[in-house]
Design an enzyme around this catalytic site. Structure first.
Site, PDB file in Angstrom:
ATOM      1  N   LYS A 114      -2.085 -13.977   3.334  1.00 46.11           N
ATOM      2  CA  LYS A 114      -1.663 -13.504   4.655  1.00 46.11           C
ATOM      3  C   LYS A 114      -2.733 -13.661   5.730  1.00 46.11           C
ATOM      4  CE  LYS A 114       1.918 -10.124   3.510  1.00 46.11           C
ATOM      5  NZ  LYS A 114       2.392  -8.736   3.757  1.00 46.11           N
ATOM      6  N   ASP A 140       6.058  -6.925   9.255  1.00 41.01           N
ATOM      7  CA  ASP A 140       5.895  -5.711   8.454  1.00 41.01           C
ATOM      8  C   ASP A 140       5.993  -4.437   9.298  1.00 41.01           C
ATOM      9  OD1 ASP A 140       5.677  -6.978   5.998  1.00 41.01           O
ATOM     10  OD2 ASP A 140       3.508  -7.183   6.133  1.00 41.01           O
TER      11      ASP A 140
END
Length: 284
Positions: A76, A112
């Site tokens: 990520k 997220d």
């Protein structure tokens, strides 16, 4: 419960998931459900990519005509440097979980925070972030996403507790004056006057140590959210329900963060339903 995907044509839209490993991920099941539900000519595939091969893999997938990919651990942060465009929320979180490809142009964002806040809205519809401080356990990638979401929603104070205080102080320095670092040993006392407790650590997850956390200082009616979803009902959530608090499990964050990903690749805004939850869980 079975889901039947329509046959693929030569014009199928293809997306996937890169990580190392990816065999445990529920994302293929999630996106497969939506593809079948909407009758879309498309596919979502898990793609295990070793850390040393991330750049060549991402550029190759873009060149091959994929619509994009989700990005999971440990890539990520790495993919930030591969993007031609990165939006503000991904920069603030310091990680990308969604790549979209336009030809060989790579754009990155992070869904997220959206997933967490949408799950909170669904699981605790009466929660108002502006009314009281929130307590956040953890200072990793999940905590960063939660913190950005809560700060953007107007939480007046975010009390951050992490086993590694230095890491918590680094996160607080990145996010501003509304974040207060509390010692891990004081995590229970930090609940005084709080309207929300969020566990973003792996404590309480299957195979991990227990989260030792008393909710004695948390008022009944507060909200307790756990990013852990294996088990779905953690000891923390069970104690919260027994105390009269609203408990929000971690599966919904996974489901909701997938919505903008699916929309970006396949052009349809899907919904999170009880049937979807049941299908994703039935893959255990």
């Amino acid at each position: 419960m079975t889901v039947s995907l329509p046959p693929l044509s030569g014009k199928a839209k293809v997306a996937g998931l890169i990580g190392w490993p990816v065999s445990h991920s529920r994302s293929p099941r999630l996106h497969g459900y939506w593809l079948a539900e909407h009758g879309i000519d498309g596919a979502y595939v898990p793609l295990p990519v070793q850390p040393a091969r991330v750049e060549v893999a991402v550029r190759g997938l873009a060149a091959a005509g994929l619509r994009g990919v989700n990005v999971t651990i440990p890539h990520k942060q790495t993919v930030l440097g591969l993007c031609d465009e990165v939006d503000d929320i991904a920069r603030r979180i310091g990680a990308v979980n969604l790549l979209t490809f336009d030809g060989e142009k790579i754009s990155g964002t992070n869904t997220d925070s959206f997933g967490f806040m949408e799950n909170l809205k669904a699981g605790a519809p009466g929660y108002d972030a502006t009314r009281a401080p929130a307590v956040l356990l953890g200072a990793g990638g999940g905590a960063r996403a939660v913190a950005v979401g809560l700060l953007d929603a107007g939480v007046p104070e975010l009390r951050l507790c992490n086993r590694n205080r230095e890491r918590a102080e680094g996160l607080a320095a990145d996010l501003g004056n509304a974040v207060t670092v509390c010692a891990w040993e004081e995590r229970c006392a930090a609940l005084d006057g709080a309207g929300l407790l969020v566990n973003s650590t792996s404590l309480g997850m299957s195979g991990q140590p227990a989260l030792e956390m008393s909710l004695g200082d948390l008022e009944a009616g507060a909200v307790v959210a756990d990013l852990v979803y294996s088990p779905l009902e953690t000891a923390l959530l069970a104690e919260a329900r027994a105390k009269g608090c609203t408990a929000v499990d971690g599966l919904g964050m996974l489901l909701h963060q997938g919505r903008p990903c699916f929309a970006a690749w396949f052009g349809t805004d899907p919904q999170v339903t009880p049937q979807l939850r049941a299908y994703v869980l039935s893959g255990d």
